[in-house]
Enzyme design. Structure first.
Site, PDB file in Angstrom:
ATOM      1  CD  GLU A  91      23.027  30.567  35.124  1.00  0.00           C
ATOM      2  OE1 GLU A  91      22.655  30.730  35.097  1.00  0.00           O
ATOM      3  OE2 GLU A  91      24.399  30.144  35.981  1.00  0.00           O
ATOM      4  CB  CYS A 104      33.088  32.220  33.033  1.00  0.00           C
ATOM      5  SG  CYS A 104      33.919  30.954  34.000  1.00  0.00           S
ATOM      6  CB  CYS A 111      29.745  20.388  40.488  1.00  0.00           C
ATOM      7  SG  CYS A 111      31.541  20.407  40.784  1.00  0.00           S
ATOM      8  CB  CYS A 115      33.683  23.772  46.607  1.00  0.00           C
ATOM      9  SG  CYS A 115      34.589  22.599  45.778  1.00  0.00           S
ATOM     10  CB  CYS A 118      30.900  26.626  44.800  1.00  0.00           C
ATOM     11  SG  CYS A 118      30.425  26.520  43.384  1.00  0.00           S
ATOM     12  CB  SER A 197      39.264  26.536  37.328  1.00  0.00           C
ATOM     13  OG  SER A 197      39.279  26.641  38.315  1.00  0.00           O
ATOM     14  CG  HIS A 221      38.930  27.573  47.322  1.00  0.00           C
ATOM     15  ND1 HIS A 221      38.843  28.700  47.947  1.00  0.00           N
ATOM     16  CD2 HIS A 221      38.729  26.959  46.747  1.00  0.00           C
ATOM     17  CE1 HIS A 221      38.682  28.729  45.806  1.00  0.00           C
ATOM     18  NE2 HIS A 221      38.227  27.483  45.962  1.00  0.00           N
ATOM     19  CG  ASN A 301      30.082  36.645  44.165  1.00  0.00           C
ATOM     20  OD1 ASN A 301      29.610  37.712  44.842  1.00  0.00           O
ATOM     21  ND2 ASN A 301      31.343  36.134  43.639  1.00  0.00           N
ATOM     22  CB  CYS A 344      33.637  33.823  41.061  1.00  0.00           C
ATOM     23  SG  CYS A 344      34.277  32.053  41.152  1.00  0.00           S
TER      24      CYS A 344
HETATM   25  S1  SF4 Z   1      33.826  25.180  43.009  1.00  0.00           S
HETATM   26 FE1  SF4 Z   1      34.262  24.084  41.021  1.00  0.00          FE
HETATM   27  S2  SF4 Z   1      34.661  21.628  42.022  1.00  0.00           S
HETATM   28 FE2  SF4 Z   1      33.609  22.919  43.507  1.00  0.00          FE
HETATM   29  S3  SF4 Z   1      31.464  22.525  43.768  1.00  0.00           S
HETATM   30 FE3  SF4 Z   1      32.073  24.413  42.616  1.00  0.00          FE
HETATM   31  S4  SF4 Z   1      31.901  23.615  40.546  1.00  0.00           S
HETATM   32 FE4  SF4 Z   1      31.867  22.530  41.526  1.00  0.00          FE
END
Ligand code: SF4
Length: 385
Positions: A91, A104, A111, A115, A118, A197, A221, A301, A344
């Site tokens: 996206e 963005c 990924c 995290c 996320c 980032s 974080h 979120n 985000c």
């Molecule tokens: S915050 Fe960034 S680095 Fe962490 S899992 Fe999500 S996409 Fe990957």
């Protein structure tokens, strides 16, 4: 094999032209047609010799990943879902503001960092994107917006590599894509307006400083290793002291004199006054007493699989006050595009695993997506102003 010219920076395109027996300066003309004017058909490139256009038509193409869907938020944010093949989708999100237009961009399908907060991380890792798939997001968005806003000047002034993926784990395509973004014959973006980032891939932060220094944002974080190990698993490889030292080294080359730290506010996990005080102590222990970083506090979120909750507004305000009282510039990110899952950490929030993405792509292909150029311009213009 047909070469996709979106895979090349100017240097690569010059080498390609030489292979065709053409002078290197032809690459600059071609590069401008593709990136400045959004041309995809060689027959449209009127100042190229007919013989070259015919040669290119036989061995090259200009193709961005197909758009599967487009969502327009009430606040003007637009989210596009791109098909990158084999059941994978990524996206890109356009965020219009009074004084800028920010895109963005995603760097990977899924990924591997994982995290906890996320949704992309929960989806798992599929593969790295090619240059054409990274720059293709910008190429498509910029020229789509120009057409629909009836503008001939640049619409996208800022790019943030904050979409799906850890950009520094797809290093070479990332750097090549950044070079295209910065090139005056392409998008001509300022280094200060292009941000990478990262969750903290220390060796690649050092390489980026030398290869292509742009603005840097670091997903922090947590103020200590024990908590960060849990939230950002990459911390077990590159703990906080190493990460902050890398940030200091980066600043020597950076186009801005600060690093931005992203801090996702998680209720009861990392959002107390003690966490804020520890954060102040952590950054003040680096940088020799000068102001060298800014904080961007991000309202979380929530998504069900995370088991985490958004911090209360009062907790965010109190946290920000501790940082600002210590002289650290702190902003709270406005959530944009909430209604279309473009905020985000929400990217791919509704495509939690690859099977689901595959099913969705198959479904969308079967209903044949309406070409975007048929979206009424007036509708977009009204919303984007
Ligand atoms: S915050 Fe960034 S680095 Fe962490 S899992 Fe999500 S996409 Fe990957």
């Amino acid at each position: 094999m047909t070469a996709n010219l979106l895979d090349y920076d100017l240097e690569g395109l010059a080498a390609f032209c030489e292979q065709l027996g053409e002078k290197r300066f032809r690459a600059t003309q071609l590069f401008r047609w593709i990136h400045q004017r959004g041309a995809a058909r060689f027959s449209d490139m009127s100042d190229l010799a007919r013989s070259l256009r015919e040669k290119l038509a036989g061995c090259a193409e200009v193709v961005a990943p197909p758009v599967l869907s487009q969502h327009l938020s009430g606040d003007g944010t637009i989210k596009w879902l791109f098909d990158v093949g084999d059941g994978n989708a990524v996206e890109a999100v356009f965020i219009p503001e009074d004084d800028r237009g920010t895109l963005c961009v995603s760097s990977q399908a899924g990924c591997a960092v994982g995290c906890r907060f996320c949704s992309t991380g929960h989806q798992g890792f599929s593969r790295n994107l090619r240059v054409s798939e990274i720059i293709g997001q910008l190429w498509f968005a910029e020229h789509f917006l120009r057409r629909h806003l009836a503008r001939s000047d640049r619409v996208i002034s800022n790019v943030v590599m904050m979409g799906m993926g850890e950009p520094l784990q797809n290093y070479q395509p990332l750097v090549q894509s950044l070079r295209v973004m910065l090139d005056d014959h392409a998008y001509g973006l300022s280094r200060r307006r292009v941000t990478v980032s990262t969750s903290g891939v220390v060796p690649k932060i050092d390489r980026l400083a030398l290869d292509c220094p742009v603005a840097l944002a670091v997903s922090l974080h947590a103020p200590n290793d024990m908590l960060r190990d849990n939230l950002v698993p990459l911390n077990r490889t590159y703990p906080l002291q190493e990460l902050l030292a890398a940030c200091q080294r980066y600043l020597v080359h950076a186009p801005r004199d600060f690093i931005t730290f992203e801090y996702c506010m998680l209720d009861g996990v990392n959002d107390t006054a003690e966490h804020a005080a520890a954060l102040v102590a952590l950054v003040q222990a680096h940088g020799g007493g000068r102001t060298w970083c800014k904080f961007n506090l991000i309202p979380f979120n929530p998504f069900p699989a995370s088991g985490l909750l958004r911090s209360s507004a009062s907790a965010v305000v109190a946290f920000a006050r501790v940082l600002t009282d210590a002289g650290i510039v702190t902003t709270v990110r406005k959530t944009r595009g909430d209604d279309i899952d473009a905020a985000c950490g929400q990217l791919a929030g509704d495509v939690m695993d690859r099977t689901a993405v595959g099913k969705r792509i198959a479904k969308q292909r079967s209903i044949s997506i309406t070409p975007l150029r048929t979206v009424p311009g007036a509708h977009l213009t009204g919303d984007l102003k």
